[in-house]
Write a protein that holds these residues in place. Structure first.
Motif, PDB file in Angstrom:
ATOM      1  N   ALA A 155      -7.035  -8.620  -1.357  1.00  0.00           N
ATOM      2  CA  ALA A 155      -6.037  -7.459  -2.042  1.00  0.00           C
ATOM      3  C   ALA A 155      -5.593  -7.069  -1.407  1.00  0.00           C
ATOM      4  N   SER A 156      -4.610  -6.462  -1.405  1.00  0.00           N
ATOM      5  CA  SER A 156      -3.704  -6.411   0.118  1.00  0.00           C
ATOM      6  C   SER A 156      -4.364  -5.597   1.092  1.00  0.00           C
ATOM      7  N   ALA A 157      -3.984  -5.065   2.132  1.00  0.00           N
ATOM      8  CA  ALA A 157      -4.972  -3.683   3.211  1.00  0.00           C
ATOM      9  C   ALA A 157      -4.835  -2.493   2.315  1.00  0.00           C
ATOM     10  N   LEU A 158      -3.746  -1.455   2.028  1.00  0.00           N
ATOM     11  CA  LEU A 158      -3.823  -0.568   1.875  1.00  0.00           C
ATOM     12  C   LEU A 158      -4.807   0.166   0.366  1.00  0.00           C
ATOM     13  N   LEU A 213     -12.542   0.539   0.316  1.00  0.00           N
ATOM     14  CA  LEU A 213     -13.726   1.255   0.912  1.00  0.00           C
ATOM     15  C   LEU A 213     -13.490   2.252   1.069  1.00  0.00           C
ATOM     16  N   ILE A 214     -13.454   3.532   1.014  1.00  0.00           N
ATOM     17  CA  ILE A 214     -13.167   4.516   0.701  1.00  0.00           C
ATOM     18  C   ILE A 214     -13.749   5.101  -0.327  1.00  0.00           C
ATOM     19  N   TYR A 249      -8.032   9.615  -8.583  1.00  0.00           N
ATOM     20  CA  TYR A 249      -6.341   9.568  -8.048  1.00  0.00           C
ATOM     21  C   TYR A 249      -6.018   8.788  -7.015  1.00  0.00           C
ATOM     22  N   ILE A 250      -7.318   8.444  -5.706  1.00  0.00           N
ATOM     23  CA  ILE A 250      -7.188   7.086  -4.753  1.00  0.00           C
ATOM     24  C   ILE A 250      -7.308   5.424  -5.116  1.00  0.00           C
ATOM     25  N   ALA A 281     -10.922   0.950 -11.615  1.00  0.00           N
ATOM     26  CA  ALA A 281     -12.209   0.844 -11.790  1.00  0.00           C
ATOM     27  C   ALA A 281     -13.444   2.106 -10.890  1.00  0.00           C
ATOM     28  N   MET A 282     -12.959   1.660  -9.724  1.00  0.00           N
ATOM     29  CA  MET A 282     -14.078   1.926  -8.548  1.00  0.00           C
ATOM     30  C   MET A 282     -14.127   3.801  -8.052  1.00  0.00           C
TER      31      MET A 282
END
Lengths: 236, 229
Positions: free
Chosen positions: A14-17, A23-24, A143-144, A183-184
């Protein structure tokens, strides 16, 4: 043609963002579960303590003796929690004020009530601590996650623009990887919201019972204060 | 106090980590199984989607003029191989004008002349890209007709629709009967014709979107209309 798409490969690719979002969300999920379990344990213990203490309190025991029993625990380093701290704060203030001869009954009562209110505030803080965190995890993590998904899908479609042969297989991995973020987010949010509602309701019930105890105990103190003052006024 | 703190920090932490670890493990282990299902579904989807979207090779005006000279004793031993009309061209006024030509005049025209007529129509009315598409369609049609030998059982009014699959190089990778004429020999002769051609080199010149849209899967309609009986 059937390319193996493992979960790990999707996350690593996956891309960095999107990775940052993941991770968050993992951190949010970890901390919210930690808090949920801890709060539930704390709540259960507070309920048990309340039951035990109320049984002891209404068993007809001498209040001064009950206070002394608590003293022992305090000297051992165990700070009183829950309804016991209310009792101790009120009783301490009561005995301190009633030793002063020039105090009238209302002042003694008012003082001990105030001390109990302060203790109740402290208990409220202790019980409701971290609940806002659960609420914000519950409301923001979808939302994140959505941000991560939108970003990921955006990227996979941008990649599609450069591809000469546009097939479903070109975008599918990107979209699949992006959807993991949603999903996360949902995985973190749903338990947090459920736990927040449950814990908020339970803490309300608990605090109501504390307040009830506070009023009952003030009733007892009022009786004792007026009896004490009546005795004092008769004596001179 | 320290025991208490350990209980209220260690136990939730352990449980949390166990829960997340277990979930991750479950997802990773079961992922491949779920993937197979996901991979199978899209593989079927495009086939059905493109089949529904029936493709066209030749504009409508061709069969119309051919039908009129039907009673005549075969001006040229040429079967009409055409396919469904393209919607855009049906609405165009130019192809509509073609059937208005005199039937006798049309009958005299050879197949090639007709083709150039049709192509000219498209050239004048359509843009450059659809005309390239139609040129390729016409060459495919011509190549198939050249190799088509009709069985003796072929009759006027028989219609066989074949579904043909190509790869971008023009190679025929699949031929199937979509709609049988009712005569097995006739169906087989049509399939043999396509298989004999084997490869349509013109298709390789097309760009990808045009190929995907028109020639990845298309239908050929076989109609022997010039027979005497």
């Amino acid at each position: 043609m059937t390319q193996e798409l493992g979960l790990i490969e999707l996350i690593v690719g996956a891309s960095a963002l999107v990775q940052a979002v993941m991770l968050i969300l993992v951190l949010a999920s970890l901390s919210s579960w930690f808090l949920i379990i801890q709060r539930v344990m704390l709540m259960r213990r507070a309920d048990d303590e309340l039951l035990v203490f109320e049984e002891q309190f209404w068993s007809g025991i001498d209040l001064a003796q009950l206070y002394r029993e608590g003293n022992q625990a305090v000297t051992e380093g165990q700070l009183p929690t829950g309804v016991e701290s209310l009792f101790r704060a009120g009783f301490k203030e009561f005995s301190r004020l009633s030793q002063q001869a020039d105090m009238d009954a209302d002042a003694i009562l008012e003082g001990s009530r105030r001390a109990m209110r302060v203790a109740l505030m402290r208990e409220t803080d202790r019980i409701e601590q971290h609940l806002p965190f659960l609420a914000s995890v519950g409301s923001t993590s979808p939302y994140i996650g959505l941000l991560g998904t939108v970003w990921g899908i955006m990227h996979s479609f941008r990649g599609l623009a450069n591809a000469t042969q546009a097939t479903l297989a070109t975008v599918a991995p990107g979209i699949s990887e992006a959807l993991i973020a949603t999903a996360m987010g949902l995985f973190a949010a749903i338990p947090a919201v459920l736990a927040y509602n449950r814990l908020a309701a339970r803490s309300d019930v608990l605090l109501n019972r504390y307040e009830t105890f506070l009023d009952e105990f003030s009733g007892i103190l009022q009786r004792q204060t007026y009896a004490l003052k009546a005795n004092q006024s008769q004596r001179p | 106090m320290s025991v208490d703190r350990l209980l209220f920090a260690g136990l939730p932490a352990t449980l949390t980590l166990l829960l997340h670890g277990g979930l991750l493990l479950m997802l990773v282990v079961r992922w491949s199984g779920a993937n197979e299902v996901v991979a199978a579904a899209p593989a079927i989807q495009p086939i059905q989607a493109t089949l529904v979207q029936a493709e066209t090779l030749k504009p409508k005006p061709k069969p119309k003029p051919k039908k009129t000279p039907k009673p005549k004793p075969a001006p040229a031993p040429v079967p009409a191989v055409e396919s469904k009309p393209q919607p855009t061209e049906v609405t165009q006024p130019a192809p509509a004008a073609a059937p208005e030509l005199d039937a006798e005049q049309l009958a005299a025209l050879t197949r090639e002349e007709l083709e150039t007529l049709v192509d000219a129509d498209i050239m004048t009315t359509g843009a450059g890209e659809p005309s390239l598409r139609d040129v390729v369609a016409a060459t495919i049609q011509a190549a198939v007709i050249n190799r088509w030998t009709r069985p003796p059982s072929a009759r006027n009014g028989m219609v066989a629709v074949l579904a043909i699959q190509l790869v971008p190089t023009g190679e025929v990778v699949g031929v199937g009967v979509l709609q049988s004429s009712g005569d097995t020999a006739f169906d087989r002769s049509a399939m043999t014709a396509v298989n004999r051609v084997g490869r349509f080199p013109e298709v390789a010149k097309l760009d990808d979107p045009t190929f995907e849209a028109n020639f990845r899967r298309f239908q050929l309609i076989f109609k022997p209309e010039d027979l005497r009986y």
